[in-house]
Design an enzyme around this catalytic site. Structure first.
Site, PDB file in Angstrom:
ATOM      1  CB  ILE A  33      37.955  44.287  38.315  1.00  0.00           C
ATOM      2  CG1 ILE A  33      37.089  45.442  37.856  1.00  0.00           C
ATOM      3  CG2 ILE A  33      37.493  43.761  39.658  1.00  0.00           C
ATOM      4  CD1 ILE A  33      37.372  45.926  36.466  1.00  0.00           C
ATOM      5  CB  SER A  55      45.008  40.447  49.004  1.00  0.00           C
ATOM      6  OG  SER A  55      45.588  39.573  48.052  1.00  0.00           O
ATOM      7  NE  ARG A  56      42.191  34.380  48.011  1.00  0.00           N
ATOM      8  CZ  ARG A  56      41.865  33.545  47.028  1.00  0.00           C
ATOM      9  NH1 ARG A  56      41.348  32.375  47.307  1.00  0.00           N
ATOM     10  NH2 ARG A  56      42.050  33.893  45.789  1.00  0.00           N
ATOM     11  CE  LYS A  62      30.027  41.722  35.621  1.00  0.00           C
ATOM     12  NZ  LYS A  62      31.152  41.143  34.790  1.00  0.00           N
ATOM     13  CG  ASP A  84      32.317  37.704  34.164  1.00  0.00           C
ATOM     14  OD1 ASP A  84      31.948  37.956  35.321  1.00  0.00           O
ATOM     15  OD2 ASP A  84      33.277  38.274  33.622  1.00  0.00           O
TER      16      ASP A  84
HETATM   17  P1  NAP Z   1      40.208  37.865  39.317  1.00  0.00           P
HETATM   18  O1  NAP Z   1      41.340  38.782  39.011  1.00  0.00           O
HETATM   19  O2  NAP Z   1      40.268  36.470  38.875  1.00  0.00           O
HETATM   20  O3  NAP Z   1      39.908  37.791  40.868  1.00  0.00           O
HETATM   21  C1  NAP Z   1      39.851  38.901  41.698  1.00  0.00           C
HETATM   22  C2  NAP Z   1      40.452  38.549  43.049  1.00  0.00           C
HETATM   23  O4  NAP Z   1      39.491  37.879  43.854  1.00  0.00           O
HETATM   24  C3  NAP Z   1      41.631  37.586  43.003  1.00  0.00           C
HETATM   25  O5  NAP Z   1      42.801  38.240  42.627  1.00  0.00           O
HETATM   26  C4  NAP Z   1      41.656  37.110  44.436  1.00  0.00           C
HETATM   27  O6  NAP Z   1      42.274  38.112  45.199  1.00  0.00           O
HETATM   28  C5  NAP Z   1      40.184  37.099  44.819  1.00  0.00           C
HETATM   29  N1  NAP Z   1      39.638  35.737  44.799  1.00  0.00           N
HETATM   30  C6  NAP Z   1      39.602  34.872  43.769  1.00  0.00           C
HETATM   31  N2  NAP Z   1      39.007  33.720  44.144  1.00  0.00           N
HETATM   32  C7  NAP Z   1      38.668  33.884  45.431  1.00  0.00           C
HETATM   33  C8  NAP Z   1      38.042  33.062  46.393  1.00  0.00           C
HETATM   34  N3  NAP Z   1      37.616  31.837  46.075  1.00  0.00           N
HETATM   35  N4  NAP Z   1      37.863  33.536  47.624  1.00  0.00           N
HETATM   36  C9  NAP Z   1      38.275  34.781  47.953  1.00  0.00           C
HETATM   37  N5  NAP Z   1      38.868  35.627  47.092  1.00  0.00           N
HETATM   38  C10 NAP Z   1      39.054  35.170  45.844  1.00  0.00           C
HETATM   39  O7  NAP Z   1      38.832  38.465  38.823  1.00  0.00           O
HETATM   40  P2  NAP Z   1      38.458  39.901  38.277  1.00  0.00           P
HETATM   41  O8  NAP Z   1      38.596  39.890  36.813  1.00  0.00           O
HETATM   42  O9  NAP Z   1      39.117  40.956  39.048  1.00  0.00           O
HETATM   43  O10 NAP Z   1      36.898  39.875  38.569  1.00  0.00           O
HETATM   44  C11 NAP Z   1      36.366  40.008  39.865  1.00  0.00           C
HETATM   45  C12 NAP Z   1      34.915  40.466  39.734  1.00  0.00           C
HETATM   46  O11 NAP Z   1      34.927  41.699  39.036  1.00  0.00           O
HETATM   47  C13 NAP Z   1      34.053  39.500  38.922  1.00  0.00           C
HETATM   48  O12 NAP Z   1      32.775  39.406  39.478  1.00  0.00           O
HETATM   49  C14 NAP Z   1      33.990  40.141  37.539  1.00  0.00           C
HETATM   50  O13 NAP Z   1      32.777  39.851  36.881  1.00  0.00           O
HETATM   51  C15 NAP Z   1      34.070  41.624  37.915  1.00  0.00           C
HETATM   52  N6  NAP Z   1      34.601  42.454  36.826  1.00  0.00           N
HETATM   53  C16 NAP Z   1      35.748  42.111  36.159  1.00  0.00           C
HETATM   54  C17 NAP Z   1      36.191  42.906  35.103  1.00  0.00           C
HETATM   55  C18 NAP Z   1      37.458  42.611  34.332  1.00  0.00           C
HETATM   56  O14 NAP Z   1      37.744  43.296  33.350  1.00  0.00           O
HETATM   57  N7  NAP Z   1      38.270  41.649  34.733  1.00  0.00           N
HETATM   58  C19 NAP Z   1      35.469  44.025  34.739  1.00  0.00           C
HETATM   59  C20 NAP Z   1      34.375  44.375  35.474  1.00  0.00           C
HETATM   60  C21 NAP Z   1      33.938  43.591  36.511  1.00  0.00           C
HETATM   61  P3  NAP Z   1      43.376  37.856  46.275  1.00  0.00           P
HETATM   62  O15 NAP Z   1      44.408  36.978  45.620  1.00  0.00           O
HETATM   63  O16 NAP Z   1      43.807  39.254  46.513  1.00  0.00           O
HETATM   64  O17 NAP Z   1      42.733  37.205  47.459  1.00  0.00           O
END
Ligand code: NAP
Length: 307
Positions: free
Chosen positions: A13, A35-36, A89, A167
């Site tokens: 996201i 970012s990690r 969110k 989610d």
């Molecule tokens: P994602 O790609 O799986 O994770 C986002 C980033 O968070 C990862 O790339 C990682 O970044 C970091 N991360 C993951 N686990 C972590 C941990 N345990 N501790 C610290 N950092 C961690 O997820 P996403 O889809 O972007 O979703 C993230 C949030 O956005 C969620 O709450 C989701 O509901 C919301 N969201 C997602 C979407 C969608 O379409 N995907 C849409 C709207 C909202 P680093 O590797 O850079 O550390």
């Protein structure tokens, strides 16, 4: 003058929405990423939030685009350091976490914005205004998508606090709680848990409407083929259908909004207003529905899920 911002979590996201929305808004300057694993070109990159707090004290706002489970610790640390905080969110993995963050923001005199991006679709204020002048008779949420397509390899959504099918489902609930002129509550819930997972793959909810409208929601992560993110409603004076999660709106069969998506642009504009006026925006009503769905839920075990 533009506000300097650090973005935490460079995942799906962050790249799809946050980075372009920040770049498109002159009120914001993306100065650092945390970012990690990843890096963003042209700005400071840090491995931890503490590195940002230590090395870039001039950055006043932290935006958290990480999953809900680690979010509280990051948000609490940023608020205690006197930073404004934007939360993706859902705002936390539990309600109590969110109450604590609200109290911390008040205590430190900074802005906390618990975002609900779906509320910022152009169709939502339009639908809300339309509904305000009508009596609702029936409302049906159908939010069905293929989890393998939209959340490939995301293990966190299947872990406690990840909410499973809620989610995406909470996006529909964030629209529902925004457009209704009065509060409703979950009266029944059926949750399907894969036998090897801690969060549901499907859910059916019924809501009690004080005005007697028939209101329900169906969430499913096993949808193949066309994907469905619809809210349909019938009122005493016509019907409306929001589809594609809010990108399309039909009223009485006529398309009034088509293919419009400014959610994250609108959301960062709102954050700029909140910071400017020293306000916070924390509405937990979508989260309350999810928590009630878990507490009222009749649980059924279904087939194991593997990516
Ligand atoms: P994602 O790609 O799986 O994770 C986002 C980033 O968070 C990862 O790339 C990682 O970044 C970091 N991360 C993951 N686990 C972590 C941990 N345990 N501790 C610290 N950092 C961690 O997820 P996403 O889809 O972007 O979703 C993230 C949030 O956005 C969620 O709450 C989701 O509901 C919301 N969201 C997602 C979407 C969608 O379409 N995907 C849409 C709207 C909202 P680093 O590797 O850079 O550390």
């Amino acid at each position: 003058m533009a506000e300097k911002l650090a973005l935490v979590g460079i995942g799906k996201i962050a790249r799809d929405q946050h980075i372009p929305a920040i770049a498109g808004n002159p009120d914001w300057l993306l100065e650092a990423a945390v970012s990690r694993h990843a890096a963003v070109d042209g700005i400071d990159n840090f491995a931890t939030l503490d590195d940002v707090l230590e090395n870039r004290p001039d950055i006043g706002t932290v935006s958290l685009a990480i999953p809900p489970q680690p979010r509280f610790d990051y948000a609490a640390r940023a608020l205690k350091a006197g930073k404004h905080v934007l939360l993706e969110k859902p705002p936390g993995q539990s309600l109590a976490e969110c109450f604590t963050l609200e109290a911390l923001a008040r205590e430190h005199g900074v802005t906390l914005f618990a975002t609900w991006h779906s509320r910022y679709a152009d169709s939502v204020p339009r639908l809300k205004a339309w509904l305000a002048e009508r009596r609702l008779k029936r409302l049906k949420i159908t939010w069905k998508e293929d989890v393998r397509r939209w959340h490939p390899g995301q293990e966190w959504i299947w872990e406690p606090g990840g909410m499973g099918v809620f989610d995406p489902g909470i996006n529909a609930l964030s629209i529902l709680t925004e457009i209704l002129p009065y509060p409703v509550h979950v009266s029944q819930s059926l949750l399907e848990f894969p036998e090897n997972r801690a969060t549901p793959i499907a859910a059916q909810l019924t809501f009690a409407d004080p005005d007697g409208a028939d209101m329900s929601a169906e969430f499913d992560w096993r949808q193949q083929g066309p994907q469905t993110w619809d809210i349909e409603m019938e009122t005493d004076r016509g019907s409306a259908k929001l589809s594609m999660g809010g990108e399309w709106l039909e009223i009485d069969g006529a398309t009034v909004i088509q293919g419009s998506n400014h959610e994250y642009a609108n959301l960062y504009a709102r954050m700029a207003d909140l910071v400017r006026t020293g306000a916070s925006d924390v509405d937990l009503s979508p989260m309350i529905h999810v928590c009630d769905a878990f507490s009222l839920g009749r649980r059924v075990t279904t087939d194991a899920f593997e990516f």
